[in-house]
Design a protein around this motif. Structure first.
Motif, PDB file in Angstrom:
ATOM      1  N   ILE A 139      36.652  16.111  37.678  1.00  0.00           N
ATOM      2  CA  ILE A 139      35.658  15.619  36.726  1.00  0.00           C
ATOM      3  C   ILE A 139      36.337  15.386  35.379  1.00  0.00           C
ATOM      4  O   ILE A 139      36.982  16.277  34.832  1.00  0.00           O
ATOM      5  CB  ILE A 139      34.505  16.625  36.561  1.00  0.00           C
ATOM      6  N   LYS A 140      36.175  14.185  34.834  1.00  0.00           N
ATOM      7  CA  LYS A 140      36.739  13.858  33.523  1.00  0.00           C
ATOM      8  C   LYS A 140      35.668  14.065  32.461  1.00  0.00           C
ATOM      9  O   LYS A 140      35.175  13.122  31.872  1.00  0.00           O
ATOM     10  CB  LYS A 140      37.190  12.405  33.478  1.00  0.00           C
ATOM     11  N   ALA A 141      35.308  15.285  32.200  1.00  0.00           N
ATOM     12  CA  ALA A 141      34.312  15.597  31.177  1.00  0.00           C
ATOM     13  C   ALA A 141      35.033  16.109  29.928  1.00  0.00           C
ATOM     14  O   ALA A 141      36.215  16.411  29.960  1.00  0.00           O
ATOM     15  CB  ALA A 141      33.342  16.645  31.690  1.00  0.00           C
ATOM     16  N   ALA A 142      34.296  16.224  28.844  1.00  0.00           N
ATOM     17  CA  ALA A 142      34.887  16.654  27.573  1.00  0.00           C
ATOM     18  C   ALA A 142      35.466  18.063  27.657  1.00  0.00           C
ATOM     19  O   ALA A 142      36.526  18.336  27.120  1.00  0.00           O
ATOM     20  CB  ALA A 142      33.849  16.576  26.470  1.00  0.00           C
ATOM     21  N   GLY A 143      34.818  18.957  28.344  1.00  0.00           N
ATOM     22  CA  GLY A 143      35.282  20.340  28.426  1.00  0.00           C
ATOM     23  C   GLY A 143      36.069  20.664  29.682  1.00  0.00           C
ATOM     24  O   GLY A 143      36.417  21.812  29.924  1.00  0.00           O
ATOM     25  N   ALA A 144      36.366  19.665  30.474  1.00  0.00           N
ATOM     26  CA  ALA A 144      37.052  19.903  31.750  1.00  0.00           C
ATOM     27  C   ALA A 144      38.511  20.262  31.529  1.00  0.00           C
ATOM     28  O   ALA A 144      39.132  19.846  30.560  1.00  0.00           O
ATOM     29  CB  ALA A 144      36.962  18.667  32.633  1.00  0.00           C
ATOM     30  N   GLU A 145      39.033  21.053  32.443  1.00  0.00           N
ATOM     31  CA  GLU A 145      40.440  21.438  32.386  1.00  0.00           C
ATOM     32  C   GLU A 145      41.316  20.220  32.696  1.00  0.00           C
ATOM     33  O   GLU A 145      41.013  19.437  33.594  1.00  0.00           O
ATOM     34  CB  GLU A 145      40.720  22.535  33.409  1.00  0.00           C
ATOM     35  N   ARG A 146      42.397  20.080  31.933  1.00  0.00           N
ATOM     36  CA  ARG A 146      43.284  18.934  32.115  1.00  0.00           C
ATOM     37  C   ARG A 146      44.727  19.422  32.146  1.00  0.00           C
ATOM     38  O   ARG A 146      45.132  20.225  31.326  1.00  0.00           O
ATOM     39  CB  ARG A 146      43.087  17.955  30.967  1.00  0.00           C
ATOM     40  N   ILE A 147      45.490  18.942  33.101  1.00  0.00           N
ATOM     41  CA  ILE A 147      46.904  19.303  33.215  1.00  0.00           C
ATOM     42  C   ILE A 147      47.727  18.064  32.879  1.00  0.00           C
ATOM     43  O   ILE A 147      47.513  16.994  33.452  1.00  0.00           O
ATOM     44  CB  ILE A 147      47.241  19.783  34.638  1.00  0.00           C
ATOM     45  N   ALA A 148      48.673  18.215  31.936  1.00  0.00           N
ATOM     46  CA  ALA A 148      49.543  17.108  31.547  1.00  0.00           C
ATOM     47  C   ALA A 148      50.883  17.249  32.259  1.00  0.00           C
ATOM     48  O   ALA A 148      51.521  18.293  32.202  1.00  0.00           O
ATOM     49  CB  ALA A 148      49.750  17.099  30.041  1.00  0.00           C
ATOM     50  N   VAL A 149      51.287  16.195  32.951  1.00  0.00           N
ATOM     51  CA  VAL A 149      52.573  16.162  33.644  1.00  0.00           C
ATOM     52  C   VAL A 149      53.408  15.076  32.981  1.00  0.00           C
ATOM     53  O   VAL A 149      53.009  13.912  32.937  1.00  0.00           O
ATOM     54  CB  VAL A 149      52.390  15.841  35.147  1.00  0.00           C
ATOM     55  N   PHE A 150      54.572  15.465  32.428  1.00  0.00           N
ATOM     56  CA  PHE A 150      55.451  14.518  31.759  1.00  0.00           C
ATOM     57  C   PHE A 150      56.432  13.927  32.760  1.00  0.00           C
ATOM     58  O   PHE A 150      56.889  14.611  33.670  1.00  0.00           O
ATOM     59  CB  PHE A 150      56.215  15.214  30.630  1.00  0.00           C
ATOM     60  N   TYR A 151      56.751  12.664  32.587  1.00  0.00           N
ATOM     61  CA  TYR A 151      57.689  11.987  33.481  1.00  0.00           C
ATOM     62  C   TYR A 151      58.926  11.602  32.694  1.00  0.00           C
ATOM     63  O   TYR A 151      58.853  11.244  31.520  1.00  0.00           O
ATOM     64  CB  TYR A 151      57.049  10.747  34.110  1.00  0.00           C
ATOM     65  N   GLY A 152      60.076  11.679  33.365  1.00  0.00           N
ATOM     66  CA  GLY A 152      61.352  11.431  32.718  1.00  0.00           C
ATOM     67  C   GLY A 152      62.010  10.144  33.153  1.00  0.00           C
ATOM     68  O   GLY A 152      61.471   9.361  33.933  1.00  0.00           O
ATOM     69  N   ARG A 153      63.215   9.957  32.653  1.00  0.00           N
ATOM     70  CA  ARG A 153      63.968   8.736  32.847  1.00  0.00           C
ATOM     71  C   ARG A 153      64.543   8.616  34.257  1.00  0.00           C
ATOM     72  O   ARG A 153      64.724   7.541  34.769  1.00  0.00           O
ATOM     73  CB  ARG A 153      65.099   8.723  31.821  1.00  0.00           C
ATOM     74  N   ARG A 154      64.830   9.733  34.878  1.00  0.00           N
ATOM     75  CA  ARG A 154      65.484   9.704  36.192  1.00  0.00           C
ATOM     76  C   ARG A 154      64.495   9.365  37.302  1.00  0.00           C
ATOM     77  O   ARG A 154      63.737  10.216  37.752  1.00  0.00           O
ATOM     78  CB  ARG A 154      66.126  11.043  36.488  1.00  0.00           C
ATOM     79  N   ARG A 155      64.465   8.150  37.711  1.00  0.00           N
ATOM     80  CA  ARG A 155      63.658   7.668  38.837  1.00  0.00           C
ATOM     81  C   ARG A 155      62.172   7.988  38.698  1.00  0.00           C
ATOM     82  O   ARG A 155      61.465   8.094  39.684  1.00  0.00           O
ATOM     83  CB  ARG A 155      64.203   8.231  40.156  1.00  0.00           C
ATOM     84  N   GLY A 156      61.705   8.214  37.499  1.00  0.00           N
ATOM     85  CA  GLY A 156      60.288   8.471  37.292  1.00  0.00           C
ATOM     86  C   GLY A 156      59.793   9.767  37.883  1.00  0.00           C
ATOM     87  O   GLY A 156      58.651   9.867  38.303  1.00  0.00           O
ATOM     88  N   LYS A 157      60.631  10.781  37.902  1.00  0.00           N
ATOM     89  CA  LYS A 157      60.261  12.089  38.458  1.00  0.00           C
ATOM     90  C   LYS A 157      59.628  12.954  37.372  1.00  0.00           C
ATOM     91  O   LYS A 157      59.973  12.840  36.199  1.00  0.00           O
ATOM     92  CB  LYS A 157      61.507  12.795  38.997  1.00  0.00           C
ATOM     93  N   PRO A 158      58.727  13.874  37.746  1.00  0.00           N
ATOM     94  CA  PRO A 158      58.147  14.793  36.764  1.00  0.00           C
ATOM     95  C   PRO A 158      59.217  15.709  36.168  1.00  0.00           C
ATOM     96  O   PRO A 158      60.157  16.108  36.852  1.00  0.00           O
ATOM     97  CB  PRO A 158      57.144  15.615  37.567  1.00  0.00           C
ATOM     98  N   VAL A 159      59.072  16.024  34.880  1.00  0.00           N
ATOM     99  CA  VAL A 159      59.995  16.927  34.181  1.00  0.00           C
ATOM    100  C   VAL A 159      59.183  17.997  33.470  1.00  0.00           C
ATOM    101  O   VAL A 159      57.981  17.847  33.257  1.00  0.00           O
ATOM    102  CB  VAL A 159      60.894  16.164  33.179  1.00  0.00           C
ATOM    103  N   LYS A 160      59.844  19.086  33.084  1.00  0.00           N
ATOM    104  CA  LYS A 160      59.140  20.195  32.439  1.00  0.00           C
ATOM    105  C   LYS A 160      58.817  19.903  30.981  1.00  0.00           C
ATOM    106  O   LYS A 160      57.747  20.233  30.492  1.00  0.00           O
ATOM    107  CB  LYS A 160      59.980  21.466  32.530  1.00  0.00           C
TER     108      LYS A 160
END
Length: 93
Positions: free
Chosen positions: A44-65
């Motif tokens: 659910i994309k509500a105002a108070g909903a929990e949201r996790i941000a995943v950053f992506y890096g330069r190497r083949r578009g893989k997630p990074v910390k």
């Protein structure tokens, strides 16, 4: 030598002004961005909903910390690929 440069700078003053500016502020620098995918565990994309941000890096578009900077063109290219996978909200910051 002042006639060689458009602003009348000599080699010494030009070199010192380039060293004094940071990479991000120099006019010749490529635009850089960060690529983030926001996922909503509850679905659910509500105002108070929990949201996790995943950053992506330069190497083949893989997630990074940690957030990484990318050239703007590459960030937008990877964002289009990630949007087609429907992982969540894709943002180029």
């Amino acid at each position: 030598m002042p006639g060689r440069y458009s602003w009348g700078l000599t080699r010494v003053s030009l070199a010192s002004s380039v060293m004094a500016t940071s990479f991000l502020c120099s006019p010749a620098a490529v635009e850089i961005r960060q690529l983030v995918v926001h996922t909503y565990p509850g679905g659910i994309k509500a105002a108070g909903a929990e949201r996790i941000a995943v950053f992506y890096g330069r190497r083949r578009g893989k997630p990074v910390k940690k957030p990484r900077f990318l050239p703007a063109e590459l960030a937008h290219k990877l964002a289009r690929k990630l949007q087609s996978k429907r992982l969540g909200t894709v943002s180029v910051l």
